[in-house]
Design a protein around this motif. Structure first.
Motif, PDB file in Angstrom:
ATOM      1  N   PHE A  15       1.559 -10.232   9.534  1.00 57.16           N
ATOM      2  CA  PHE A  15       0.422  -9.694  10.271  1.00 57.16           C
ATOM      3  C   PHE A  15      -0.754  -9.505   9.328  1.00 57.16           C
ATOM      4  O   PHE A  15      -0.605  -9.525   8.115  1.00 57.16           O
ATOM      5  CB  PHE A  15       0.794  -8.380  10.968  1.00 57.16           C
ATOM      6  N   GLU A  16      -1.934  -9.347   9.908  1.00 60.47           N
ATOM      7  CA  GLU A  16      -3.150  -9.167   9.132  1.00 60.47           C
ATOM      8  C   GLU A  16      -3.727  -7.787   9.399  1.00 60.47           C
ATOM      9  O   GLU A  16      -3.547  -7.222  10.479  1.00 60.47           O
ATOM     10  CB  GLU A  16      -4.178 -10.236   9.494  1.00 60.47           C
ATOM     11  N   HIS A  17      -4.425  -7.256   8.386  1.00 58.90           N
ATOM     12  CA  HIS A  17      -5.039  -5.945   8.498  1.00 58.90           C
ATOM     13  C   HIS A  17      -6.386  -5.975   7.790  1.00 58.90           C
ATOM     14  O   HIS A  17      -6.477  -6.449   6.664  1.00 58.90           O
ATOM     15  CB  HIS A  17      -4.130  -4.887   7.863  1.00 58.90           C
ATOM     16  N   VAL A  18      -7.427  -5.485   8.468  1.00 63.36           N
ATOM     17  CA  VAL A  18      -8.766  -5.425   7.879  1.00 63.36           C
ATOM     18  C   VAL A  18      -8.921  -4.075   7.197  1.00 63.36           C
ATOM     19  O   VAL A  18      -8.691  -3.035   7.821  1.00 63.36           O
ATOM     20  CB  VAL A  18      -9.856  -5.596   8.955  1.00 63.36           C
ATOM     21  N   GLU A  19      -9.266  -4.087   5.905  1.00 63.73           N
ATOM     22  CA  GLU A  19      -9.441  -2.839   5.172  1.00 63.73           C
ATOM     23  C   GLU A  19     -10.450  -3.028   4.052  1.00 63.73           C
ATOM     24  O   GLU A  19     -10.653  -4.138   3.574  1.00 63.73           O
ATOM     25  CB  GLU A  19      -8.110  -2.343   4.613  1.00 63.73           C
ATOM     26  N   HIS A  20     -11.071  -1.946   3.641  1.00 58.67           N
ATOM     27  CA  HIS A  20     -12.025  -1.973   2.553  1.00 58.67           C
ATOM     28  C   HIS A  20     -11.282  -2.261   1.247  1.00 58.67           C
ATOM     29  O   HIS A  20     -10.119  -1.882   1.095  1.00 58.67           O
ATOM     30  CB  HIS A  20     -12.750  -0.620   2.479  1.00 58.67           C
ATOM     31  N   VAL A  21     -11.948  -2.894   0.301  1.00 59.13           N
ATOM     32  CA  VAL A  21     -11.325  -3.250  -0.975  1.00 59.13           C
ATOM     33  C   VAL A  21     -10.770  -2.009  -1.671  1.00 59.13           C
ATOM     34  O   VAL A  21      -9.669  -2.034  -2.232  1.00 59.13           O
ATOM     35  CB  VAL A  21     -12.330  -3.992  -1.887  1.00 59.13           C
ATOM     36  N   ALA A  22     -11.495  -0.906  -1.632  1.00 62.59           N
ATOM     37  CA  ALA A  22     -11.045   0.332  -2.282  1.00 62.59           C
ATOM     38  C   ALA A  22      -9.797   0.908  -1.608  1.00 62.59           C
ATOM     39  O   ALA A  22      -9.009   1.590  -2.250  1.00 62.59           O
ATOM     40  CB  ALA A  22     -12.168   1.366  -2.268  1.00 62.59           C
ATOM     41  N   GLU A  23      -9.592   0.662  -0.328  1.00 61.01           N
ATOM     42  CA  GLU A  23      -8.439   1.180   0.404  1.00 61.01           C
ATOM     43  C   GLU A  23      -7.192   0.322   0.218  1.00 61.01           C
ATOM     44  O   GLU A  23      -6.091   0.755   0.533  1.00 61.01           O
ATOM     45  CB  GLU A  23      -8.749   1.253   1.899  1.00 61.01           C
ATOM     46  N   HIS A  24      -7.364  -0.891  -0.281  1.00 62.22           N
ATOM     47  CA  HIS A  24      -6.252  -1.837  -0.361  1.00 62.22           C
ATOM     48  C   HIS A  24      -5.095  -1.320  -1.221  1.00 62.22           C
ATOM     49  O   HIS A  24      -3.934  -1.449  -0.844  1.00 62.22           O
ATOM     50  CB  HIS A  24      -6.746  -3.186  -0.883  1.00 62.22           C
ATOM     51  N   GLU A  25      -5.383  -0.732  -2.369  1.00 66.64           N
ATOM     52  CA  GLU A  25      -4.324  -0.258  -3.265  1.00 66.64           C
ATOM     53  C   GLU A  25      -3.543   0.917  -2.684  1.00 66.64           C
ATOM     54  O   GLU A  25      -2.356   1.050  -2.922  1.00 66.64           O
ATOM     55  CB  GLU A  25      -4.913   0.134  -4.619  1.00 66.64           C
ATOM     56  N   ALA A  26      -4.210   1.761  -1.912  1.00 63.29           N
ATOM     57  CA  ALA A  26      -3.567   2.968  -1.387  1.00 63.29           C
ATOM     58  C   ALA A  26      -3.108   2.812   0.064  1.00 63.29           C
ATOM     59  O   ALA A  26      -2.668   3.781   0.672  1.00 63.29           O
ATOM     60  CB  ALA A  26      -4.528   4.146  -1.502  1.00 63.29           C
ATOM     61  N   ALA A  27      -3.176   1.640   0.614  1.00 62.26           N
ATOM     62  CA  ALA A  27      -2.828   1.430   2.026  1.00 62.26           C
ATOM     63  C   ALA A  27      -1.343   1.701   2.272  1.00 62.26           C
ATOM     64  O   ALA A  27      -0.484   1.208   1.548  1.00 62.26           O
ATOM     65  CB  ALA A  27      -3.173   0.010   2.443  1.00 62.26           C
ATOM     66  N   GLN A  28      -1.061   2.504   3.279  1.00 58.25           N
ATOM     67  CA  GLN A  28       0.306   2.808   3.702  1.00 58.25           C
ATOM     68  C   GLN A  28       0.474   2.225   5.099  1.00 58.25           C
ATOM     69  O   GLN A  28       0.254   2.906   6.089  1.00 58.25           O
ATOM     70  CB  GLN A  28       0.548   4.322   3.709  1.00 58.25           C
ATOM     71  N   LEU A  29       0.871   0.967   5.158  1.00 57.79           N
ATOM     72  CA  LEU A  29       0.965   0.276   6.439  1.00 57.79           C
ATOM     73  C   LEU A  29       2.380   0.287   6.991  1.00 57.79           C
ATOM     74  O   LEU A  29       3.354   0.366   6.243  1.00 57.79           O
ATOM     75  CB  LEU A  29       0.494  -1.163   6.284  1.00 57.79           C
ATOM     76  N   ARG A  30       2.453   0.143   8.304  1.00 57.40           N
ATOM     77  CA  ARG A  30       3.738  -0.002   8.999  1.00 57.40           C
ATOM     78  C   ARG A  30       3.725  -1.328   9.742  1.00 57.40           C
ATOM     79  O   ARG A  30       2.690  -1.765  10.229  1.00 57.40           O
ATOM     80  CB  ARG A  30       3.952   1.121  10.009  1.00 57.40           C
ATOM     81  N   CYS A  31       4.867  -1.944   9.858  1.00 58.80           N
ATOM     82  CA  CYS A  31       5.004  -3.194  10.591  1.00 58.80           C
ATOM     83  C   CYS A  31       4.729  -2.926  12.075  1.00 58.80           C
ATOM     84  O   CYS A  31       5.301  -1.996  12.657  1.00 58.80           O
ATOM     85  CB  CYS A  31       6.408  -3.749  10.407  1.00 58.80           C
ATOM     86  N   PRO A  32       3.869  -3.737  12.696  1.00 59.17           N
ATOM     87  CA  PRO A  32       3.591  -3.523  14.122  1.00 59.17           C
ATOM     88  C   PRO A  32       4.765  -3.889  15.030  1.00 59.17           C
ATOM     89  O   PRO A  32       4.819  -3.457  16.178  1.00 59.17           O
ATOM     90  CB  PRO A  32       2.394  -4.433  14.389  1.00 59.17           C
ATOM     91  N   LYS A  33       5.735  -4.641  14.523  1.00 56.17           N
ATOM     92  CA  LYS A  33       6.880  -5.054  15.341  1.00 56.17           C
ATOM     93  C   LYS A  33       8.026  -4.044  15.282  1.00 56.17           C
ATOM     94  O   LYS A  33       8.529  -3.619  16.309  1.00 56.17           O
ATOM     95  CB  LYS A  33       7.365  -6.431  14.883  1.00 56.17           C
ATOM     96  N   CYS A  34       8.432  -3.663  14.053  1.00 54.50           N
ATOM     97  CA  CYS A  34       9.610  -2.795  13.932  1.00 54.50           C
ATOM     98  C   CYS A  34       9.291  -1.402  13.390  1.00 54.50           C
ATOM     99  O   CYS A  34      10.159  -0.539  13.371  1.00 54.50           O
ATOM    100  CB  CYS A  34      10.671  -3.456  13.059  1.00 54.50           C
ATOM    101  N   GLY A  35       8.059  -1.169  12.903  1.00 49.51           N
ATOM    102  CA  GLY A  35       7.672   0.140  12.402  1.00 49.51           C
ATOM    103  C   GLY A  35       8.078   0.425  10.966  1.00 49.51           C
ATOM    104  O   GLY A  35       7.851   1.521  10.466  1.00 49.51           O
TER     105      GLY A  35
END
Length: 54
Positions: A15-35
């Motif tokens: 999946f793709e996610h739009v985020e600011h360059v500064a937020e990329h290192e600290a991003a805490q993402l979850r899978c949209p399919k299984c969480g």
């Protein structure tokens, strides 16, 4: 803002996610399919756009 591509290590969903360059290192993402939080950044090609021709 750049679009980053991620892949879930648990279910394999890409999946793709739009985020600011500064937020990329600290991003805490979850899978949209299984969480799952076990997502990995997938490198992609970068094509810069310029206003002049070379």
């Amino acid at each position: 803002m750049p679009t980053y591509r991620y892949r879930c290590a648990k279910c394999g969903k890409v999946f793709e996610h739009v985020e600011h360059v500064a937020e990329h290192e600290a991003a805490q993402l979850r899978c949209p399919k299984c969480g799952s939080e076990a997502v990995q950044h997938q490198p992609t090609q970068f094509f810069p756009r310029t206003s002049r021709k070379s």
